[in-house]
Design a protein around this motif. Structure first.
Motif, mmCIF file in Angstrom:
data_model
loop_
_atom_site.group_PDB
_atom_site.id
_atom_site.type_symbol
_atom_site.label_atom_id
_atom_site.label_comp_id
_atom_site.label_asym_id
_atom_site.label_seq_id
_atom_site.Cartn_x
_atom_site.Cartn_y
_atom_site.Cartn_z
ATOM 1 N N ASN A 1 0.851 -1.188 0.000
ATOM 2 C CA ASN A 1 0.000 0.000 0.000
ATOM 3 C C ASN A 1 0.891 1.244 0.000
ATOM 4 O OD1 ASN A 1 -1.905 1.955 0.327
ATOM 5 N ND2 ASN A 1 -2.882 1.030 2.115
ATOM 6 N N PRO A 2 0.747 2.167 -0.980
ATOM 7 C CA PRO A 2 1.612 3.359 -1.012
ATOM 8 C C PRO A 2 1.451 4.240 0.216
ATOM 9 C CG PRO A 2 0.481 3.046 -3.110
ATOM 10 C CD PRO A 2 -0.143 2.087 -2.145
ATOM 11 N N ALA A 3 0.293 4.216 0.855
ATOM 12 C CA ALA A 3 0.091 5.065 2.029
ATOM 13 C C ALA A 3 0.940 4.612 3.214
ATOM 14 C CB ALA A 3 -1.384 5.068 2.418
ATOM 15 N N LYS A 4 1.421 3.375 3.197
ATOM 16 C CA LYS A 4 2.244 2.848 4.288
ATOM 17 C C LYS A 4 3.714 2.768 3.897
ATOM 18 C CE LYS A 4 -1.461 2.011 6.760
ATOM 19 N NZ LYS A 4 -1.756 2.738 8.010
ATOM 20 N N ALA A 5 4.119 3.571 2.927
ATOM 21 C CA ALA A 5 5.507 3.503 2.452
ATOM 22 C C ALA A 5 6.487 3.919 3.532
ATOM 23 C CB ALA A 5 5.674 4.393 1.217
ATOM 24 N N PHE A 6 6.090 4.811 4.448
ATOM 25 C CA PHE A 6 7.019 5.264 5.488
ATOM 26 C C PHE A 6 7.389 4.143 6.449
ATOM 27 C CE2 PHE A 6 2.876 5.666 7.374
ATOM 28 C CZ PHE A 6 3.052 5.416 8.716
ATOM 29 N N LEU A 7 6.561 3.085 6.504
ATOM 30 C CA LEU A 7 6.868 1.953 7.380
ATOM 31 C C LEU A 7 7.951 1.059 6.788
ATOM 32 C CD1 LEU A 7 3.228 0.964 8.411
ATOM 33 C CD2 LEU A 7 4.873 2.299 9.736
ATOM 34 N N ARG A 8 8.187 1.171 5.489
ATOM 35 C CA ARG A 8 9.157 0.304 4.813
ATOM 36 C C ARG A 8 10.437 1.054 4.451
ATOM 37 N NH1 ARG A 8 4.245 -0.424 2.390
ATOM 38 N NH2 ARG A 8 4.898 0.823 0.594
ATOM 39 N N TYR A 9 10.692 2.179 5.088
ATOM 40 C CA TYR A 9 11.872 2.982 4.750
ATOM 41 C C TYR A 9 13.151 2.239 5.123
ATOM 42 C CZ TYR A 9 15.414 6.630 5.036
ATOM 43 O OH TYR A 9 16.563 7.362 4.890
ATOM 44 N N VAL A 10 14.130 2.313 4.222
ATOM 45 C CA VAL A 10 15.450 1.727 4.446
ATOM 46 C C VAL A 10 16.488 2.783 4.090
ATOM 47 C CG1 VAL A 10 17.075 -0.079 3.791
ATOM 48 C CG2 VAL A 10 14.632 -0.599 3.934
ATOM 49 N N ASN A 11 17.421 3.000 4.990
ATOM 50 C CA ASN A 11 18.482 3.978 4.751
ATOM 51 C C ASN A 11 19.554 3.338 3.876
ATOM 52 O OD1 ASN A 11 20.223 6.109 4.800
ATOM 53 N ND2 ASN A 11 20.739 5.945 6.974
ATOM 54 N N LYS A 12 19.567 3.694 2.596
ATOM 55 C CA LYS A 12 20.509 3.102 1.648
ATOM 56 C C LYS A 12 21.889 3.749 1.712
ATOM 57 C CE LYS A 12 16.749 2.020 -1.543
ATOM 58 N NZ LYS A 12 16.195 2.217 -2.908
ATOM 59 N N TRP A 13 22.002 4.893 2.365
ATOM 60 C CA TRP A 13 23.290 5.593 2.442
ATOM 61 C C TRP A 13 23.946 5.435 3.808
ATOM 62 C CZ3 TRP A 13 21.534 10.878 -0.041
ATOM 63 C CH2 TRP A 13 21.222 10.651 -1.386
ATOM 64 N N LYS A 14 23.476 4.483 4.567
ATOM 65 C CA LYS A 14 24.013 4.298 5.913
ATOM 66 C C LYS A 14 25.431 3.772 5.845
ATOM 67 C CE LYS A 14 22.718 2.244 10.355
ATOM 68 N NZ LYS A 14 21.713 1.407 11.055
ATOM 69 N N GLU A 15 26.263 4.258 6.754
ATOM 70 C CA GLU A 15 27.669 3.841 6.760
ATOM 71 C C GLU A 15 27.800 2.388 7.222
ATOM 72 O OE1 GLU A 15 30.394 7.678 7.572
ATOM 73 O OE2 GLU A 15 29.235 7.006 9.297
#
Length: 716
Positions: free
Chosen positions: A702-716
């Motif tokens: 569901n696009p409305a729940k996209a913030f729940l699937r956030y992944v930091n791709k630039w993490k050290e």
């Protein structure tokens, strides 16, 4: 008070029928009050004209406000006029018929030569040296006049006295300047022909207010009026004077020079029809007064994500995460963790606080709240102290959104103070300057190429004109020569024909004599051969002339084809270069925009509402003048209506309209892209709802729940 046409200008009295809630217009520097806007505007325009004269200094061509300021400054200088000189100077001024210039010369001479008063400080020449002294008494009985002076020591006190002559006194300069003296004359007099000082000054210094009996003021005034040159009147003044005699009043309406302040702009009959400004949307998840903090934190994270090692996320996802009640959201944890790691690397106060607590070097979902509590304890802000216990118990999600945003705001402030961030700012500014210089170089190169192309085109046109003239002249000459040959050949041919006719006649006449006929036949045969030879020569020359003309025409046509091919190739190359240069400009501009370290508002409207556009967000935000209310436009139609509703006669709306038109393509593309994304997300949500239970395909997110699937791709 400033003078208008050398006369005092009366101010307008305040209206008598004013009510406490009446809307009025007040002139700032005269405190005049008007109920009618047109009268107020007329008076303001009159005060802005350079027709006023300072009463004290006599300076002309000033506005009313400038004349007021000049009078105030001159009055301050007049206050510094020596009191011991006032009485003798006023005695000379009273009832004097001299002009201002002559009066100044007289006063200067008398002050410098004779008018030495008691209490005046000066120097005395004694044994080729000068000593400071002060006049204690004027001995007028002696001849010449002598002066009793007191010697002034280093402590500015009188130590002794002596009697000196006038020639021994040294006056280095006048006690007052000519400008101050001129201002004093104007300030202390009520009229100038003759000069008459004010009654209060006359009474204060014991000066008579009765004019002398031998005064010829009336004669002088009449003589001045007679000799005064009459200034020519223009047409408008003449018409106005004639109509004034008849009792007709002419309203002086000065044209308004736009743009002016937006609050002074009034609707006019000649104005175009403005569109209605659409109401902005206000469906924010956080309270409106905290939307500014939300945008600031999100814009900082988006602009400096590489520096923080935090991959970008949308504003809607950040807003949803802030409003969500779950504590261990990956987006919230990664955002805080990026700030904490950045502050630890700076080795500042936060690094010291973490070292004291002996925290683990890795920040995870389980321990990030401990780092947050360390930060809040370090800041010692009373607003946060009451929530530290809640965070320690693992209930960060229960905090109000504005407290969460306040914590982020403090993190941003601390990040701005670090050395790493300042170095990044310096690098970004240097790169921006380098790209801007490169962009200017590209523009200069384009200008140089255009100038060279114009010169080459002008030279090629000149050569074509010269070549065309030479070809035309050559063809004519060649054609003329061939024509002359043709004529010549024709002339050679015709006599032979005539000879043939003549011989034919001889044959008829001498037909009886066979011998003579034979000789005539032989002669006729020779003539025929000669005629055939002439005909062949004529045809050959004509054919050669045609071939030469054909070759010249073919050569000219080939040259024209070559020139046209060359021009077409040049046009194609020019178009290709223009495309490349345009692409280069666009690329440079995009690179410069990527290096922006701060987002500025586009401008303000007449109500001081500010308009914001962010590079990574497809909405145009509106901030109220007190920053407590926010809204946004999300459709291209709303943007068009906003641009059409701005009045260019106002200063603020004119500047805002200019910026919106300058960035119109970029803003409209962002708005359209966001509208398409919203439509696509709605379609995805409907597809998730309508999914049949018999279909074994994986469920779409569901696009409305996209913030729940956030992944930091630039993490050290």
């Amino acid at each position: 008070m400033p003078l208008f046409k050398r006369k005092p200008f009366p101010l307008v009295d305040s209206p008598d029928d004013l009510e406490p809630r009446d809307l009025v217009f007040q002139v700032r520097f005269t405190k005049e009050i008007f109920k009618d806007y047109q009268e107020y505007l007329k008076r303001i325009n009159l005060y802005r004209r350079r027709i006023w004269t300072c009463k004290v200094t006599g300076k002309a061509n000033l506005t009313y406000e400038e004349a007021l300021v000049t009078e105030q400054r001159a009055a301050e200088k007049v206050q510094q006029f020596p009191k011991e000189l006032m009485a003798p100077v006023l005695h000379i001024i009273q009832f004097s018929t001299l002009t201002l210039r002559d009066l100044l010369v007289t006063l200067s001479r008398k002050l410098q030569e004779r008018q030495l008063v008691e209490g005046l400080e000066l120097h005395v020449r004694k044994k080729d040296k000068s000593f400071p002294c002060k006049i204690l008494k004027i001995l007028e009985d002696s001849d010449p006049i002598s002066y009793e002076v007191g010697w002034i020591g280093k402590d500015k006190k009188v130590t002794g006295s002596s009697v000196v002559n006038f020639n021994d006194l040294i006056r280095r300069k006048l006690p007052v300047s000519r400008e101050v003296l001129k201002s004093f004359i104007r300030e202390s007099t009520s009229q100038s022909s003759p000069w008459v000082i004010h009654d209060n000054l006359a009474r204060e210094h014991g000066i008579s207010t009765e004019p002398p009996e031998d005064s010829n003021d009336d004669d002088d005034n009449a003589r001045r009026k007679k000799n005064k040159r009459k200034e020519p009147e223009d047409d408008y003044s003449l018409i106005k004077r004639k109509k004034a005699k008849k009792g007709v009043q002419i309203a002086e309406e000065e044209p308004i020079k736009y743009p002016i302040d937006d609050s002074l702009v009034k609707p006019g009959a000649d104005e175009p029809k403005f569109t209605d400004r659409p109401p902005p949307s206000r469906d924010f998840g956080v309270p409106e007064e905290y939307v500014g903090d939300l945008l600031m934190v999100w814009d900082f994270c988006s602009s400096f994500g590489r520096l923080l090692h935090l991959s970008p996320f949308s504003l809607e996802d950040f807003e949803s995460a802030i409003c969500h009640k779950d504590t261990n959201l990956n987006l919230i944890m990664e955002s805080h963790s990026a700030f904490f790691q950045f502050l630890i690397k700076d080795e500042g106060d936060y690094f010291t606080a973490v070292q004291k607590k002996k925290r683990k070097s890795k920040i995870t979902l389980l321990n990030w709240s401990e780092y947050l509590c360390d930060f809040l304890e370090m800041k010692e802000i009373s607003e946060f102290s009451t929530h530290i216990a809640t965070i320690k118990r693992g209930h960060y999600g229960l905090l109000d959104p504005h407290y969460k945003l306040a914590i982020f705001r403090e993190l941003v402030v601390c990040a701005l103070d670090t050395d790493a961030f300042r170095d990044r700012l310096d690098d970004s500014i240097e790169q921006q300057q380098a790209l801007a210089a490169k962009k200017r170089g590209v523009a200069l190169e384009e200008g140089r190429k255009r100038r060279e192309e114009k010169l080459l085109k002008a030279e090629s046109n000149g050569k074509q004109v010269l070549n065309g003239n030479s070809l035309e002249n050559g063809g004519k000459v060649h054609h003329y020569e061939n024509g002359s040959d043709d004529k010549q050949n024709g002339s050679n041919y015709k006599p032979n024909g005539s000879n043939g006719k003549q011989n034919g006649c001889d044959d008829k006449e001498n037909g009886s004599n066979s011998k003579s006929n034979g000789s005539n036949d032989k002669q006729n045969g020779d003539v025929a051969e000669e005629e055939n030879k002439h005909i062949l020569v004529y045809r050959r020359k004509k054919a050669s002339g045609n071939r030469e003309r054909t070759s010249v025409e073919e050569q000219s046509s080939n040259e024209e084809h070559k020139e046209s091919d060359k021009r077409s190739r040049d046009k194609r190359n020019e178009a290709k270069e223009n495309r490349n240069e345009g692409q280069t400009k666009e690329v440079l501009q995009k690179e410069i925009e990527k290096l922006y370290v701060c987002t500025y508002s586009l401008g303000k409207d007449k109500d001081y509402n500010r308009y914001w556009f962010f590079r990574h967000e497809g909405r145009l935000f509106i901030e109220s003048s007190d920053s407590k209310h926010w809204g946004y436009y999300s459709a291209k139609e709303e943007l068009d209506a906003l641009v059409g509703s701005l009045n260019p006669k106002g200063e603020r709306e004119r500047a805002l309209q200019k910026q919106l038109r300058k960035s119109y393509d970029k803003i409209s593309l962002a708005l359209q892209k966001r509208s398409k994304d919203i439509a696509f997300n709605i379609a995805l949500e409907e597809a998730v709802v309508r999914r049949s239970t018999r279909v074994h395909a994986p469920v779409r997110d569901n696009p409305a729940k996209a913030f729940l699937r956030y992944v930091n791709k630039w993490k050290e």
